[in-house]
Design a protein around this motif. Structure first.
Motif, PDB file in Angstrom:
ATOM      1  N   VAL A 287       0.835  -1.207   0.000  1.00 31.76           N
ATOM      2  CA  VAL A 287       0.000   0.000   0.000  1.00 31.76           C
ATOM      3  C   VAL A 287       0.869   1.256   0.000  1.00 31.76           C
ATOM      4  CG1 VAL A 287      -1.650   1.360   1.362  1.00 31.76           C
ATOM      5  CG2 VAL A 287      -1.993  -1.116   1.078  1.00 31.76           C
ATOM      6  N   LYS A 288       1.903   1.281   0.847  1.00 34.23           N
ATOM      7  CA  LYS A 288       2.762   2.459   0.953  1.00 34.23           C
ATOM      8  C   LYS A 288       3.551   2.690  -0.345  1.00 34.23           C
ATOM      9  CE  LYS A 288       1.822   3.557   5.230  1.00 34.23           C
ATOM     10  NZ  LYS A 288       1.106   4.817   5.554  1.00 34.23           N
ATOM     11  N   CYS A 289       3.791   1.615  -1.082  1.00 37.89           N
ATOM     12  CA  CYS A 289       4.502   1.768  -2.344  1.00 37.89           C
ATOM     13  C   CYS A 289       3.566   2.211  -3.472  1.00 37.89           C
ATOM     14  CB  CYS A 289       5.213   0.467  -2.709  1.00 37.89           C
ATOM     15  SG  CYS A 289       6.648   0.117  -1.690  1.00 37.89           S
ATOM     16  N   GLY A 290       2.302   2.400  -3.135  1.00 39.64           N
ATOM     17  CA  GLY A 290       1.392   3.032  -4.096  1.00 39.64           C
ATOM     18  C   GLY A 290       0.595   2.105  -4.958  1.00 39.64           C
ATOM     19  N   ARG A 291       0.589   0.769  -4.647  1.00 37.11           N
ATOM     20  CA  ARG A 291      -0.211  -0.127  -5.451  1.00 37.11           C
ATOM     21  C   ARG A 291      -1.215  -0.836  -4.568  1.00 37.11           C
ATOM     22  NH1 ARG A 291      -0.559  -5.195  -8.037  1.00 37.11           N
ATOM     23  NH2 ARG A 291       1.110  -6.219  -6.883  1.00 37.11           N
ATOM     24  N   LYS A 292      -2.501  -0.621  -4.806  1.00 35.05           N
ATOM     25  CA  LYS A 292      -3.553  -1.265  -4.029  1.00 35.05           C
ATOM     26  C   LYS A 292      -3.575  -2.746  -4.352  1.00 35.05           C
ATOM     27  CE  LYS A 292      -5.231   2.589  -2.346  1.00 35.05           C
ATOM     28  NZ  LYS A 292      -5.205   2.891  -0.920  1.00 35.05           N
TER      29      LYS A 292
END
Length: 253
Positions: A247-252
């Motif tokens: 999530v923190k890396c930007g991919r749901k």
């Protein structure tokens, strides 16, 4: 007042798994070894001939243990073979660079008897043994300390050694659960495999693991975690960490 249920013994918890067995006589001989030592759950993964269980040679070599063959399951994958299993031990004469921790049969048997986990002993094909991908997903690699100048054991002989040691340990009544390290419910092999896949995805997202050049990172991590005897809650914690990394890396998800 309801009486407390007794803890299943190792005789109830141990499963023998034979992978891609080539000789029907070896299947019968393993069934005989198991029954002699008081074990009964046998699973075959993709035997290399049809009608493995009721083959004339299987029945002949079983020699009175046909009831074991009659209850044996034939499955098409290791996932099916290890369903419900919490601790898997690969039996191999060949040591591997990135194998899980190596144990001798007696040490393994004592650990299994002292715990409560459902366990599997996995034996490979007579000629080729177990492939690395199966060994790497196991908790331990079992190596029989035979004569180094001639360490050749056939499949049934190796199985006999292992089930004998398991019987002796079970009869000794070594029930100290702390020796195994399980305080909560032991994580199943399927749960741990799911955690590895989730962790690998998170490490790729984080940039720590190069999916195109993974080298040996995941086998090393599997080796590390295999020493921890993971519980279900611990697996859930690790998957929660992986989820947050993704999530923190930007991919749901």
């Amino acid at each position: 007042m309801k009486q407390a249920e007794s803890t299943p013994t190792l005789f109830d918890r141990l499963r023998i798994v034979l992978v891609e067995t080539s000789r029907p006589g070896n299947i019968g001989s393993v069934a005989r070894a198991m029954k002699t030592m008081g074990f009964s759950e046998l699973v075959l993964v993709n035997p290399r001939f049809d009608g493995a269980l009721m083959h004339e040679e299987s029945v002949a070599f079983a020699s009175g243990a046909v009831d074991i063959l009659e209850r044996t399951r034939v499955v098409g994958s290791m996932e099916e073979a290890l369903d419900g299993i919490h601790f898997a031990a690969a039996v191999s004469a060949r040591l591997r660079e990135f194998s899980p921790p190596v144990m001798a049969p007696r040490e393994l048997a004592q650990q299994l008897a002292a715990g409560e986990a459902r366990a599997a002993l996995i034996f490979g094909n007579e000629r080729f043994g177990l492939p690395n991908e199966i060994v790497e997903r196991c908790n331990v690699l079992v190596n029989i300390p035979a004569n180094p100048e001639y360490s050749s054991l056939n499949l049934a002989q190796a199985a006999q050694v292992l089930v004998y040691e398991c019987r002796m340990a079970a009869l000794d009544g070594q029930r100290a659960a702390s020796d195994v390290g399980f305080q909560g419910d032991a994580a199943s092999v399927a749960q741990i495999d799911g955690m590895y896949a989730h962790l690998e995805e998170a490490l790729v997202q984080l940039g720590f693991l190069d999916a195109n050049n993974p080298r040996k990172l995941m086998p090393r991590l599997k080796r590390m975690f295999s020493r921890a005897a993971l519980e279900t809650e611990e697996v859930n914690i690790l998957r929660g960490i992986a989820r947050q990394i993704i999530v923190k890396c930007g991919r749901k998800e």
